[in-house]
Write a protein that holds these residues in place. Structure first.
Motif, PDB file in Angstrom:
ATOM      1  N   GLY A 193      33.930 -16.479  19.126  1.00 23.43           N
ATOM      2  CA  GLY A 193      32.498 -16.484  19.417  1.00 23.43           C
ATOM      3  C   GLY A 193      31.608 -16.210  18.228  1.00 23.43           C
ATOM      4  N   MET A 194      32.177 -16.004  17.035  1.00 26.24           N
ATOM      5  CA  MET A 194      31.391 -15.724  15.838  1.00 26.24           C
ATOM      6  C   MET A 194      31.528 -16.893  14.866  1.00 26.24           C
ATOM      7  SD  MET A 194      32.213 -11.749  14.999  1.00 26.24           S
ATOM      8  CE  MET A 194      33.973 -11.873  15.219  1.00 26.24           C
ATOM      9  N   PRO A 195      30.495 -17.130  14.054  1.00 25.57           N
ATOM     10  CA  PRO A 195      30.635 -18.148  13.005  1.00 25.57           C
ATOM     11  C   PRO A 195      31.781 -17.779  12.064  1.00 25.57           C
ATOM     12  CG  PRO A 195      28.354 -17.457  13.207  1.00 25.57           C
ATOM     13  CD  PRO A 195      29.159 -16.551  14.066  1.00 25.57           C
ATOM     14  N   LEU A 196      32.549 -18.778  11.636  1.00 23.78           N
ATOM     15  CA  LEU A 196      33.741 -18.535  10.822  1.00 23.78           C
ATOM     16  C   LEU A 196      33.402 -17.867   9.491  1.00 23.78           C
ATOM     17  CD1 LEU A 196      36.781 -18.831  10.566  1.00 23.78           C
ATOM     18  CD2 LEU A 196      36.413 -21.106   9.628  1.00 23.78           C
ATOM     19  N   GLY A 197      32.289 -18.254   8.860  1.00 23.61           N
ATOM     20  CA  GLY A 197      31.897 -17.628   7.592  1.00 23.61           C
ATOM     21  C   GLY A 197      31.621 -16.146   7.746  1.00 23.61           C
ATOM     22  N   TYR A 198      30.943 -15.777   8.828  1.00 27.30           N
ATOM     23  CA  TYR A 198      30.670 -14.371   9.107  1.00 27.30           C
ATOM     24  C   TYR A 198      31.969 -13.621   9.398  1.00 27.30           C
ATOM     25  CZ  TYR A 198      28.873 -10.243  11.483  1.00 27.30           C
ATOM     26  OH  TYR A 198      28.614  -8.967  11.864  1.00 27.30           O
ATOM     27  N   PHE A 199      32.846 -14.230  10.191  1.00 24.78           N
ATOM     28  CA  PHE A 199      34.116 -13.606  10.533  1.00 24.78           C
ATOM     29  C   PHE A 199      34.954 -13.339   9.291  1.00 24.78           C
ATOM     30  CE2 PHE A 199      38.572 -13.754  11.846  1.00 24.78           C
ATOM     31  CZ  PHE A 199      38.565 -12.835  12.877  1.00 24.78           C
ATOM     32  N   LEU A 200      35.025 -14.328   8.398  1.00 25.97           N
ATOM     33  CA  LEU A 200      35.799 -14.142   7.168  1.00 25.97           C
ATOM     34  C   LEU A 200      35.157 -13.109   6.258  1.00 25.97           C
ATOM     35  CD1 LEU A 200      36.900 -17.765   6.270  1.00 25.97           C
ATOM     36  CD2 LEU A 200      38.297 -15.922   7.183  1.00 25.97           C
TER      37      LEU A 200
END
Length: 86
Positions: free
Chosen positions: A46-53
């Motif tokens: 549910g989170m953008p991948l860039g933010y998650f990484l």
């Protein structure tokens, strides 16, 4: 206790080891923001991948960097006779 003649070599090895241990984290801090916009188009949990990484990836890289640093520093301490027996 480390011998006086070994101190210069000991600190040289320690400084080189510290700088090489920081390199992966600094590279990740520089490279990740460059690709964050492209990665944000995908979602994970549910989170953008860039933010998650950025949140989790940098934390994992930091923890691995610290673990490698401690292991290498222990080897340097043993090599130069500066280790502590606990």
């Amino acid at each position: 206790m480390i011998e006086w003649s070994e101190r210069k070599a000991y600190w040289r090895h320690t400084k080189v080891q510290m700088l090489t241990s920081l390199l992966p984290f600094v590279v990740a801090l520089i490279v990740l923001p460059l690709y964050a916009d492209a990665l944000n188009s995908k979602r994970i949990l549910g989170m953008p991948l860039g933010y998650f990484l950025a949140c989790h990836g940098l934390l994992v890289i930091a923890l691995v960097t610290v673990a490698v640093f401690v292991n290498r520093q222990d080897a340097i301490d043993h090599w130069h006779g500066a280790h502590e027996d606990i």
